[in-house]
Scaffold this active site. Sequence first.
Site, PDB file in Angstrom:
ATOM      1  CG  ASP A 104      -0.063   0.125   2.596  1.00 14.42           C
ATOM      2  OD1 ASP A 104       1.042  -0.157   2.393  1.00 14.42           O
ATOM      3  OD2 ASP A 104      -0.749   0.387   3.628  1.00 14.42           O
ATOM      4  CD  GLU A 105       4.879   3.023   2.926  1.00 15.95           C
ATOM      5  OE1 GLU A 105       4.392   1.944   3.806  1.00 15.95           O
ATOM      6  OE2 GLU A 105       6.164   3.293   3.274  1.00 15.95           O
TER       7      GLU A 105
END
Length: 382
Positions: A104-105
């Site tokens: 997610d990053e």
Amino acid sequence: MNSHPVFFHFDLDAFFASVEQHEDLSLVGKPVIIGKVGPRMVVSTCSYEARKYGVHSAMPTLQAYKLCPNGIFLEGNYRLYSSYSRRVMGILSEYGDVNQVSIDEGWMDMSGTTLLFGKPKELALKIKERIKNEVGVTMSIGIASSPFIAKMASDYNKPDGLCMVSPGKEQMFIDAIGLKKIWGLGDSGYKTLISKGLNTPHAIRDLPLEKLQSTVGSSYGSFLYNAVRGIDPGTYQKEAKSHSISTETTFLEDITSSDTLKQVLLSMSWELMYRSLDEGIMAKTIGLKLRWGDFRTITVQTTPQDGIMNSNQIYENAVKLLMSRWSEGQGIRLIGLGLYQTYSGDTPLQDSLFSEDDHKKREMDKVVHSLEKKGLKIRKGV
DNA sequence: AACCGCTTTCGTG
DNA sequence: TTACGCACGAAAGCGGTT
């Protein structure tokens, strides 16, 4: 001319929970918690609605349940999250090379793209809007002159945040967020600093490098020295070193029987063998991790002279390691197995040390694995 | 002195 | 009142060998 470096760090907000809310609109606005309620279970992610109750990542789900009995607890669907993640990364990659850090990053070097895409802030707003519209989840973005500062900037306004740290303001930004929010400074380091009266970035800045290194160690000292000045201590530009693969599992109840432990080790040996074949790597070292019922945890490893060729060797070494530290009857809460000191290739470093049988067994491992990938079930229960 | 192997601790998402 | 996962990388400290 804007010639200074510009980095974007992006971070999806409460990602797993947001995906679930987008898949089932009745969950929107509700406290969604990823993690099954039960003993030895922890919260993976939770929505911001759940955080209001004090729930957070890594919290035991039984505790989360007490804090938020009306929470919607879900098991989690990692394939689904991965597919959302891929769509997000796909959109981002239209604007540059994505350095993905986790599901997610990630971050991107957006230096010198103003003529192409517009001013950084406007571009970031546009990207956020696209992710919201085309994927259905919100993202926070930090903009700064280094990935290190951008990382903390993306955290500043979460969720759905946008924060830009202008060049020259990096140190002010660090002062504003405080010691505790510095990336790379965890609980333990924080406590150490506080105990030495170093409560703020400013206090640390007052110490010369040598003094800092002699108090907290040379590596950590130079990390802090740079970090409190807003200088990237080299967070992300690490060259990919020898990596490792490992697996571990916590039992529902402590295990006391050697048969069960051996069975788990056997299945873990297969898993590691097949993963290493998939990644095209060999390993020098096998490591075992044990956690007793009282949480005492040890690791023990071995670097066999004759190398590691096949799942048999992994298993046999694992059992030896187990027996060196554990005796029948002691309750084991967690067991883990890993391959370390890996290198890419299909041949051992000193081939002569391998017997014909070891080579044959390796070829068998490959055949079994390729059949399994085609959907054939060879082993049971795995 | 340089290197390697082993174990623990710390930190991240 | 407790409750405590999994996978990965980096580094320190120690002992041993070349």
